[in-house]
Design a protein around this motif. Structure first.
Motif, short mmCIF file in Angstrom:
data_model
loop_
_atom_site.label_atom_id
_atom_site.label_comp_id
_atom_site.label_asym_id
_atom_site.label_seq_id
_atom_site.Cartn_x
_atom_site.Cartn_y
_atom_site.Cartn_z
N TYR A 1 0.87 -1.18 0.00
CA TYR A 1 0.00 0.00 0.00
C TYR A 1 0.91 1.23 0.00
CZ TYR A 1 -3.13 3.69 1.51
OH TYR A 1 -3.83 4.87 1.58
N ALA A 2 0.72 2.11 -0.98
CA ALA A 2 1.59 3.27 -1.15
C ALA A 2 0.77 4.54 -1.24
CB ALA A 2 2.46 3.12 -2.40
N VAL A 3 1.40 5.65 -0.83
CA VAL A 3 0.78 6.97 -0.89
C VAL A 3 1.69 7.88 -1.70
CG1 VAL A 3 0.02 8.98 0.42
CG2 VAL A 3 -0.36 6.69 1.32
N ASN A 4 1.12 8.62 -2.65
CA ASN A 4 1.86 9.59 -3.45
C ASN A 4 2.07 10.85 -2.62
OD1 ASN A 4 2.92 11.27 -5.39
ND2 ASN A 4 1.42 10.73 -6.96
N LEU A 5 3.32 11.15 -2.29
CA LEU A 5 3.62 12.26 -1.40
C LEU A 5 3.68 13.61 -2.11
CD1 LEU A 5 6.36 10.64 0.89
CD2 LEU A 5 3.89 10.77 1.26
N ASP A 6 3.75 13.60 -3.41
CA ASP A 6 3.84 14.86 -4.16
C ASP A 6 3.08 14.67 -5.47
OD1 ASP A 6 4.48 17.40 -5.00
OD2 ASP A 6 6.50 16.88 -5.66
N GLU A 7 1.77 14.63 -5.37
CA GLU A 7 0.94 14.24 -6.51
C GLU A 7 0.94 15.33 -7.59
OE1 GLU A 7 -3.60 12.62 -7.38
OE2 GLU A 7 -2.92 13.08 -5.34
N LEU A 8 1.13 14.88 -8.84
CA LEU A 8 1.00 15.75 -10.00
C LEU A 8 -0.18 15.30 -10.84
CD1 LEU A 8 4.75 16.15 -11.02
CD2 LEU A 8 3.36 17.70 -9.66
N GLU A 9 -0.64 16.20 -11.67
CA GLU A 9 -1.91 15.97 -12.35
C GLU A 9 -1.91 14.73 -13.24
OE1 GLU A 9 -5.03 18.52 -15.17
OE2 GLU A 9 -3.07 19.32 -14.65
N ASP A 10 -0.81 14.44 -13.90
CA ASP A 10 -0.80 13.35 -14.87
C ASP A 10 -0.03 12.13 -14.35
OD1 ASP A 10 1.60 14.60 -14.84
OD2 ASP A 10 1.66 15.08 -16.98
N ASP A 11 -0.01 11.92 -13.05
CA ASP A 11 0.65 10.75 -12.48
C ASP A 11 -0.12 9.48 -12.81
OD1 ASP A 11 2.85 11.94 -11.34
OD2 ASP A 11 1.88 12.29 -9.40
N GLU A 12 0.62 8.42 -13.04
CA GLU A 12 0.05 7.07 -13.14
C GLU A 12 0.40 6.36 -11.84
OE1 GLU A 12 -1.43 5.01 -15.96
OE2 GLU A 12 -2.18 7.05 -16.16
N PHE A 13 -0.56 6.36 -10.89
CA PHE A 13 -0.27 5.88 -9.54
C PHE A 13 -1.34 4.88 -9.11
CE2 PHE A 13 0.12 6.01 -4.95
CZ PHE A 13 1.49 6.14 -4.75
N GLU A 14 -0.87 3.78 -8.48
CA GLU A 14 -1.77 2.75 -7.94
C GLU A 14 -1.47 2.57 -6.47
OE1 GLU A 14 -0.64 -0.50 -10.37
OE2 GLU A 14 -2.06 -0.02 -11.96
N ALA A 15 -2.45 2.82 -5.60
CA ALA A 15 -2.22 2.74 -4.16
C ALA A 15 -1.96 1.31 -3.71
CB ALA A 15 -3.41 3.33 -3.41
N PHE A 16 -2.64 0.33 -4.31
CA PHE A 16 -2.48 -1.06 -3.92
C PHE A 16 -1.78 -1.84 -5.02
CE2 PHE A 16 -6.15 0.49 -1.56
CZ PHE A 16 -5.87 0.05 -0.28
N ASP A 17 -0.90 -2.75 -4.59
CA ASP A 17 -0.18 -3.58 -5.56
C ASP A 17 0.15 -4.91 -4.91
OD1 ASP A 17 0.99 -4.40 -7.88
OD2 ASP A 17 2.78 -3.15 -7.70
N PHE A 18 0.38 -5.90 -5.73
CA PHE A 18 0.74 -7.23 -5.28
C PHE A 18 1.90 -7.71 -6.13
CE2 PHE A 18 0.38 -11.76 -6.27
CZ PHE A 18 0.61 -12.31 -5.02
N ASN A 19 2.89 -8.33 -5.48
CA ASN A 19 4.07 -8.77 -6.22
C ASN A 19 4.74 -9.91 -5.49
OD1 ASN A 19 7.26 -8.18 -7.00
ND2 ASN A 19 5.80 -7.84 -8.68
N ILE A 20 5.67 -10.56 -6.18
CA ILE A 20 6.48 -11.62 -5.58
C ILE A 20 7.94 -11.25 -5.78
CG2 ILE A 20 7.11 -14.06 -5.67
CD1 ILE A 20 4.32 -14.65 -6.74
N GLY A 21 8.73 -11.30 -4.72
CA GLY A 21 10.16 -11.00 -4.84
C GLY A 21 10.62 -10.06 -3.75
N ALA A 22 11.62 -9.27 -4.06
CA ALA A 22 12.19 -8.31 -3.10
C ALA A 22 12.21 -6.93 -3.74
CB ALA A 22 13.59 -8.72 -2.68
N SER A 23 12.29 -5.90 -2.90
CA SER A 23 12.28 -4.53 -3.43
C SER A 23 13.66 -4.14 -3.95
CB SER A 23 11.82 -3.55 -2.34
OG SER A 23 12.53 -3.78 -1.13
N PHE A 24 14.73 -4.56 -3.23
CA PHE A 24 16.09 -4.27 -3.70
C PHE A 24 17.05 -5.24 -3.05
CE2 PHE A 24 14.94 -1.16 -0.38
CZ PHE A 24 15.82 -1.50 0.63
#
Length: 803
Positions: free
Chosen positions: A780-803
């Motif tokens: 679950y993510a929040v856009n901290l500096d939203e711009l008008e033409d952002d492609e943003f999804e608050a919820f996501d599902f994935n398998i693996g590691a972030s880094f």
């Protein structure tokens, strides 16, 4: 005739201390030593029988034997033996003289049998909590066994301590023994929990070097009541926790040179938070904790000398200290130097060496430091064996060992060996005892047994579904990092869907030709078909087709770093279509071949691939394409990355902090141009979370998307990405991850502006599923500096590691 007392009652105090005093024999009883025992009379028996007591006191079931005589020493020893069986609470033996011998009168108070333990008034604790504490403290109090009053007292104290740990400082615990039948009792534990009292104030007396605020900051487990401390349960006065915090305060002073600091026992007072409130419930009591401190004088470190050393010279050992003379007498300086000396000896097989310190005071608050070294014997390695590797071959584990048989026992190298084995991810070391040491003090050798068990070595994913990026799809992937127990990696991935088709095959040998070098090959084919809306003023559709292969050779430089060289070629087809605001469709197609080489360096001490807790990984690469390599591209692409994990706490929950930084640059050579897909794009679950994959593109100083002459948003020539994570190990396969991400891409005529990065933050739940071999991520993510033409999804599902 007055009987002679042989043995008087054994007091409850002796019972509680598990101590029995020797039999006291008076002169009158001693006069009957050796006389025949004609009669034995037992009084007070309920469950015990005369035969049982005859067995313990006279080593026979019957006393009809005419040869049975009074042996005071043997009878005394028999009473002690009977007492240790915990069958009686008291015994008195009287000697009554007869005409031709003596009669023994044995008065017994039997220890009753415990039928049940009942709890009255218990609310904040469960019986399972009490049972766990009874087991941990080994309180010998069980239903169906004789009741030990001393153990009953321990039970009451343990329960009271459990309530104190939860903040109920005024809880009262009473135990009552009720007789049910002859020889059987039940115990009723009555609890008055009282009010839960939190810490209102923590103050210090006598401190001038550090403020109250700084001293409270040094206390990691105890704090004044507040929002955070209530959540972390640090506002409860726990004697064990406060003692650890007081030691932290002592260490704070010692680090600054106050070696004689004295911290007295805290003074505790109970005050009403709001004494004038009409409602009793509002008159909440709070603990006022006052900690007296005597800071003493600040000391300087004088001369450092070494005693007892023969293996290493004084100069070598003195170099282990930073700024050894003239500075303040800081405990960290001493501790670090001693630790470094200890590591030196451990690395040369002196594993039982001892390093002690002595401070010798001089004038003007200066103290000399004397290091006492006891080198002991040097040990070598005998045998190295492995226990628990049912599939992994011994040689696969043995080649990760940085110590060898018949060589000097190097404890530092052994520690790094365990880290190397953990990095394999398919042999899980025993957490409690990863190494068993078998010492031969005569031969001065030590055998090593590496203990563990086979871990999940195969990542398996299969199924299908729908996602916004992939549409409807079906997939299968398998990757094993220990093929046939040889440590080799084999992977295959297949996915078919409306928006993505993927085929990928890889094979990697980590020890090619049984040498510290690796060889890997990979072949792949991929089709992507996706779109981005950018605030609906224009939609861009992408279709990309890739097919190619790569071969990589690596050479291990040190146990944790390697230098690698990869060659990659690929045939690429890019088709981009844009619907502008007028509804017109513009399509452009790029077809080209890429041929490049990429040397890259890796340093890695992370303790796990997917779930690291500590360690550092550094990478640097430089990709070159063009000229003698053929292909249609001429460019260079240097990139760097750094990942670091540092443990934060181990109790009450383990937690660690993770940090990741990546940056890269690409530029065309020989007056060439870059194709659109070669540039940098960010966004996705392994980039700036929440932003859709490849949706972060170049923006101008006003935050608007920069487009090329055809209206397509541009990718970057530079990129920078920062990720910070706080991992809370919630138990079992679960991790809660708090994260903050930042990243941006920039064109060649821009400079990297950290103020123009895109930011997101949020929380993840990660579940390590054995079937997949990798964690499931619910983001679950929040856009901290939203711009008008952002492609943003608050919820996501994935398998693996972030880094």
């Amino acid at each position: 005739m007055i009987p002679a007392r042989l043995h008087v009652a054994i007091a409850c105090l002796a019972m509680a201390l598990i101590f029995v005093t020797p039999v006291h024999v008076g002169a009158q009883a001693a006069a009957y030593q050796g006389q025949p025992i004609k009669q034995i009379e037992y009084r007070g028996l309920r469950t015990l029988t005369a035969d049982t007591l005859n067995f313990y006191l006279f080593d026979r079931r019957s006393t009809d034997d005419a040869d049975l005589r009074l042996d005071l020493e043997a009878l005394d020893a028999a009473v002690v033996k009977l007492w240790t069986r915990e069958l009686i609470d008291d015994i008195v033996i009287s000697v009554v003289p007869l005409e031709e011998g003596v009669r023994l009168l044995v008065e017994v108070v039997e220890r009753p049998s415990l039928v049940s333990i009942d709890y009255v008034g218990i609310k904040r604790l469960g019986r399972s909590d009490i049972s766990d504490r009874v087991d941990r403290e080994r309180i010998n109090l069980f239903e169906g066994q004789p009741l030990d009053l001393g153990e009953l007292e321990r039970l009451g104290s343990a329960i009271a301590e459990m309530y104190r740990e939860k903040g109920y400082r005024f809880a009262q615990v009473n135990t009552n023994v009720e007789e049910l039948t002859a020889g059987q009792v039940r115990v009723v534990v009555t609890i008055d929990e009282g009010d839960k009292v939190k810490i209102g104030d923590i103050e210090f007396e006598g401190n001038s070097v550090y403020s109250d605020w700084r001293l409270r900051l040094a206390m990691k487990k105890t704090d004044q009541s507040g929002i955070i401390s209530r959540v972390l349960k640090r506002d409860i006065y726990n004697p064990a926790n406060i003692e650890e915090d007081l030691e932290s305060i002592r260490e704070l002073y010692r680090k600054a040179g106050y070696k004689d600091v004295l911290i007295a026992r805290p003074e505790i007072d109970v005050v009403a938070r709001n004494p004038n409130a009409a409602n009793v419930e509002d008159q909440r009591r709070r603990l006022a904790v006052t900690i007296p401190i005597e800071e003493g004088e600040r000391w300087r470190l004088g001369e450092i000398s070494i005693e007892g050393n023969e293996v290493f010279s004084d100069s070598i050992l003195l170099r282990q200290f930073e700024r050894p003379r003239g500075g303040w007498l800081r405990s960290k300086t001493i501790d670090t130097g001693v630790e470094n000396i200890d590591k030196l000896y451990q690395s040369l097989g002196y594993i039982f060496s001892e390093v002690d310190t002595e401070l010798r005071e001089k004038n003007e608050n200066t103290a000399d430091l004397i290091i006492h070294v006891a080198e002991k014997d040097q040990f070598k390695i005998g045998r190295i064996d492995f226990d628990g590797n049912s599939k992994t071959r011994d040689k696969v584990l043995r080649r990760e060992m940085l110590v060898q048989e018949s060589t000097v026992m190097n404890m530092n190298a052994l520690k790094n060996s365990l880290l190397k084995i953990r990095q394999l991810n398919y042999f899980a070391l025993d957490e409690d005892e990863p190494i068993r040491f078998d010492f031969d003090t005569d031969e001065k050798t030590v055998d090593l047994v590496v203990k563990g068990e086979e871990a999940d070595r195969t990542e398996l994913q299969f199924g299908g579904g729908w996602s916004e990026f992939d549409g409807f799809f079906g997939q299968f992937s398998m990757r094993t990092t220990n093929f046939l127990g040889r440590g080799e990696t084999v992977g295959v991935s297949v996915q078919i869907g409306g928006q993505r088709e993927l085929f990928d095959l890889e094979y990697r040998i980590p020890w090619f030709l049984d040498r510290p070098q690796s060889l890997g090959i990979r072949a792949y084919r991929q089709r992507l078909d996706y779109g981005l809306d950018f605030n609906l003023d224009s939609r861009i559709d992408y279709e990309q087709n890739y097919s190619g292969a790569s071969i990589t050779y690596g050479r291990r430089l040190t146990p944790f770093q390697s230098l690698n060289l990869s060659y990659t070629f690929a045939d690429i087809e890019d088709i981009e279509s844009i619907f502008d605001v007028t509804g017109d469709l513009l399509t452009r197609e790029f077809t080209y071949r890429s041929s490049s080489i990429r040397p890259f360096w890796v340093f890695n001490t992370l303790d796990s691939r997917f779930e690291p807790f500590r360690g550092l990984r550094l990478t640097g690469s430089f990709e070159y394409a063009g000229t003698f390599l053929g292909g249609d591209l001429d460019f260079i692409r240097p990139q760097v990355s750094a990942t670091y994990f540092q443990p934060v706490s181990r109790r009450p929950l383990r937690s660690t902090f993770g940090f990741n930084f990546e940056a890269g640059y690409i530029t065309a050579l020989n007056d060439g141009e870059l194709f659109p897909s070669q540039r940098y794009f960010l966004g996705g679950e392994s980039s700036v979370r929440g932003f859709r994959r490849r949706s972060i593109r170049v923006r101008d100083e006003d935050g608007n998307l920069v487009r090329d002459e055809d209206g397509f948003p541009l990718g970057g020539d530079y990129f920078a990405q920062i990720n910070a994570e706080y991992h809370i190990l919630a138990g079992g396969p679960f991790r809660v991850v708090l994260f903050a991400d930042a990243g941006g891409v920039f064109s060649e005529d821009q400079s990297i502006d950290f103020g123009a990065l895109r930011y997101s933050a949020g929380v993840e739940l990660r579940v390590l599923v054995p079937l997949f071999g990798a964690p499931l991520r619910f983001i679950y993510a929040v856009n901290l500096d939203e711009l008008e033409d952002d492609e943003f999804e608050a919820f996501d599902f994935n398998i693996g590691a972030s880094f």
